[in-house]
Design a protein around this motif. Structure first.
Motif, PDB file in Angstrom:
ATOM      1  N   VAL A   1     -59.427  -5.223   0.219  1.00  0.00           N
ATOM      2  CA  VAL A   1     -59.336  -6.617   0.176  1.00  0.00           C
ATOM      3  C   VAL A   1     -58.573  -7.308  -1.143  1.00  0.00           C
ATOM      4  CG1 VAL A   1     -60.573  -9.084   0.389  1.00  0.00           C
ATOM      5  CG2 VAL A   1     -60.890  -7.214   1.885  1.00  0.00           C
ATOM      6  N   VAL A   2     -59.406  -6.980  -2.321  1.00  0.00           N
ATOM      7  CA  VAL A   2     -58.737  -7.408  -3.673  1.00  0.00           C
ATOM      8  C   VAL A   2     -57.447  -7.119  -3.755  1.00  0.00           C
ATOM      9  CG1 VAL A   2     -59.135  -7.111  -6.153  1.00  0.00           C
ATOM     10  CG2 VAL A   2     -61.189  -7.583  -4.551  1.00  0.00           C
ATOM     11  N   ASN A   3     -56.975  -5.756  -3.599  1.00  0.00           N
ATOM     12  CA  ASN A   3     -56.000  -5.296  -3.851  1.00  0.00           C
ATOM     13  C   ASN A   3     -54.798  -5.751  -2.741  1.00  0.00           C
ATOM     14  OD1 ASN A   3     -56.200  -3.811  -6.188  1.00  0.00           O
ATOM     15  ND2 ASN A   3     -57.287  -2.424  -5.199  1.00  0.00           N
TER      16      ASN A   3
ATOM     17  N   ARG B   1     -46.367  -2.501   0.037  1.00  0.00           N
ATOM     18  CA  ARG B   1     -47.495  -2.940  -0.118  1.00  0.00           C
ATOM     19  C   ARG B   1     -48.744  -1.912   0.135  1.00  0.00           C
ATOM     20  NH1 ARG B   1     -47.453  -7.613   2.900  1.00  0.00           N
ATOM     21  NH2 ARG B   1     -47.923  -6.402   4.701  1.00  0.00           N
TER      22      ARG B   1
ATOM     23  N   ARG C   1     -49.804  -8.652  -1.822  1.00  0.00           N
ATOM     24  CA  ARG C   1     -49.212  -9.528  -0.664  1.00  0.00           C
ATOM     25  C   ARG C   1     -47.949  -9.758  -0.695  1.00  0.00           C
ATOM     26  NH1 ARG C   1     -53.362 -13.883  -1.139  1.00  0.00           N
ATOM     27  NH2 ARG C   1     -52.807 -14.960  -2.914  1.00  0.00           N
ATOM     28  N   SER C   2     -47.082  -9.852  -1.911  1.00  0.00           N
ATOM     29  CA  SER C   2     -45.634 -10.280  -1.860  1.00  0.00           C
ATOM     30  C   SER C   2     -44.857  -9.296  -1.614  1.00  0.00           C
ATOM     31  CB  SER C   2     -45.665 -11.237  -3.165  1.00  0.00           C
ATOM     32  OG  SER C   2     -45.698 -10.659  -4.016  1.00  0.00           O
TER      33      SER C   2
ATOM     34  N   LYS D   1     -54.930  -8.818  -1.535  1.00  0.00           N
ATOM     35  CA  LYS D   1     -54.285 -10.075  -1.934  1.00  0.00           C
ATOM     36  C   LYS D   1     -53.340  -9.988  -3.226  1.00  0.00           C
ATOM     37  CE  LYS D   1     -58.700 -12.321  -0.499  1.00  0.00           C
ATOM     38  NZ  LYS D   1     -59.693 -12.967  -0.815  1.00  0.00           N
ATOM     39  N   ALA D   2     -53.609  -9.122  -4.052  1.00  0.00           N
ATOM     40  CA  ALA D   2     -52.906  -8.805  -5.385  1.00  0.00           C
ATOM     41  C   ALA D   2     -51.404  -8.319  -4.867  1.00  0.00           C
ATOM     42  CB  ALA D   2     -53.459  -7.743  -6.405  1.00  0.00           C
TER      43      ALA D   2
END
Length: 155
Positions: A67-69, A81, A74-75, A71-72
């Motif tokens: 989850v944390v990664n 990704r 996501r672009s 979000k990091a």
């Protein structure tokens, strides 16, 4: 370390590990107890407890890292990704937990979770005492890995 730093670090570690520890403990006790009731085997119950604890503890950390990664990164485009998320998550988990897990799984936890219930009754009490004794040793190594990971990231 001064008292304030020690208190801050303890709170940080408690926040980091508490939920995973609770999940691991509940599943370890449940798996071990059910196995012991059905087989009356300390070895099978210890193995089931190890399995339950691993599912609860690492299930939490794997999910949290993804989850944390996620979000990091996501672009990024999807395939890049996914590979970045998996690489970063697995690297983080290996640095933090691999040495602790090797020592714990091979040497410490099976011994303590097998012998403690034989000497402390009822079974659940002995199992929990063995588990928490093993946890103490595990966290010495896991926290060292966590702090190493933080230092590596800071550079």
């Amino acid at each position: 370390m001064n008292k304030q730093v020690t208190k801050h670090k303890f709170k940080e570690w408690l926040h980091r590990y508490l939920i995973a520890e609770l999940l691991g403990t509940l599943l370890a006790l449940g798996f071990a107890y059910i196995s012991f009731v059905h087989t009356h085997s300390y070895i099978i119950a210890a193995a089931a407890g190890l399995l339950g604890e691993g599912i609860g503890f690492y299930g939490y950390f794997i999910t949290a890292e993804l989850v944390v990664n996620g979000k990091a990164y996501r672009s990024m485009p999807l395939l890049k990704r996914l590979s970045s998320i998996i690489y970063r998550s697995s690297t983080n988990l290996l640095v933090e937990f691999a040495p602790a897990e090797v020592i714990d799984t091979i040497f410490v936890r099976p011994f303590l979770m097998y012998y403690a219930p034989q000497h402390l009754k009822p079974y659940a009490l002995g199992f929990i005492v063995g588990k928490f004794a093993a946890d103490g040793i595990f966290y010495i190594f896991a926290i060292s890995g966590y702090e190493l990971k933080r230092r590596i990231r800071a550079k």
